[in-house]
Design an enzyme around this catalytic site. Structure first.
Site, PDB file in Angstrom:
ATOM      1  N   PHE A 210      30.394  47.867 101.333  1.00 61.28           N
ATOM      2  CA  PHE A 210      30.135  46.696 102.164  1.00 61.28           C
ATOM      3  C   PHE A 210      29.087  46.982 103.248  1.00 61.28           C
ATOM      4  O   PHE A 210      29.138  46.421 104.339  1.00 61.28           O
ATOM      5  CB  PHE A 210      31.429  46.175 102.807  1.00 61.28           C
ATOM      6  N   ARG A 211      28.176  47.867 102.935  1.00 60.45           N
ATOM      7  CA  ARG A 211      27.083  48.239 103.843  1.00 60.45           C
ATOM      8  C   ARG A 211      27.570  48.916 105.121  1.00 60.45           C
ATOM      9  O   ARG A 211      26.856  48.950 106.127  1.00 60.45           O
ATOM     10  CB  ARG A 211      26.199  47.029 104.173  1.00 60.45           C
ATOM     11  N   LEU A 212      28.780  49.431 105.096  1.00 56.53           N
ATOM     12  CA  LEU A 212      29.270  50.228 106.222  1.00 56.53           C
ATOM     13  C   LEU A 212      28.873  51.677 105.965  1.00 56.53           C
ATOM     14  O   LEU A 212      29.706  52.552 105.692  1.00 56.53           O
ATOM     15  CB  LEU A 212      30.794  50.074 106.362  1.00 56.53           C
ATOM     16  N   HIS A 213      27.564  51.924 106.029  1.00 54.31           N
ATOM     17  CA  HIS A 213      26.999  53.213 105.680  1.00 54.31           C
ATOM     18  C   HIS A 213      27.318  54.262 106.746  1.00 54.31           C
ATOM     19  O   HIS A 213      27.645  53.929 107.896  1.00 54.31           O
ATOM     20  CB  HIS A 213      25.482  53.102 105.517  1.00 54.31           C
TER      21      HIS A 213
END
Length: 209
Positions: free
Chosen positions: A187-190
């Site tokens: 979820f683009r929580l890189h």
């Protein structure tokens, strides 16, 4: 899992791990994994410079050497990147390994490698690449490919067993002041961790993705 059981990648993204992480060791670990998963040139890196007008310039080059002093590549000093780095010796690098969903960003000052380093690397190159270094006036206008091929063939016939390194061909070393490691997250929580040089030590800071 204890910290001693973790890989260096686990350790660097573990917020509870307050121990020292060496960014050069982490770089080596990621590069070794990339050598397995990347189809072509795991040592390819984007090199960013600026021209005399301050306009950014970027291109792909190959990493030809690295140690704790920095990251090295070789080129024609008369090329666009050569002229730009000689005039403004600062640069940024980007390694992107799509197969691993990882990237490393590096920024720092630039220095020329020693004559001995340049001679040693040039000597290790295939003969054809050595001839190419003489034949190409890199980044300068070229009338046709046939001109370049003809020049290369002429030089190949002129040189004996040993092809000398041209005076204008050498290497640059990017001496990092920042090294950032990025790992893809759901979820683009890189995950992003930035190392900054602090004398001989490195500080570590997690960044928002």
């Amino acid at each position: 899992m204890t910290h001693s059981d973790q890989t260096i990648t686990d350790q660097v993204f573990d917020d509870d791990n307050k121990g020292n992480i060496d960014p050069f060791e982490l770089f080596e670990a990621w590069l070794e994994e990339a050598k397995v998963s990347e189809i072509n040139d795991p040592g390819a890196m984007a090199l960013a410079t600026v021209d005399s007008d301050g306009l950014p310039d970027v291109r792909m080059v190959l990493l030809n050497g690295r140690d704790r002093r920095g990251f090295v590549f070789f080129t024609n000093f008369g090329s666009a990147k050569g002229r730009e780095l000689l005039a403004n010796p600062k640069a940024a690098l980007l390694f992107h390994w799509k197969s691993l969903r990882r990237q490393i960003r590096i920024r720092g000052a630039v220095e020329e490698v020693s004559t001995a380093e340049a001679d040693a690397y040039f000597a290790s190159r295939p003969r054809g690449s050595k001839i190419g270094a003489h034949a190409s006036a890199q980044s300068r206008p070229l009338g046709s490919r046939s001109e370049l091929v003809a020049r290369s063939r002429t030089l190949d016939a002129e040189f004996g067993d040993e092809v000398p390194r041209p005076d204008y061909w050498s290497g640059f070393r990017i001496k990092p002041v920042e090294i950032e490691f990025w790992k893809d997250g759901e979820f683009r929580l890189h995950d992003r961790v930035l190392f900054r040089a602090d004398g001989d030590a490195w500080s570590r800071q997690r960044l928002n993705p």
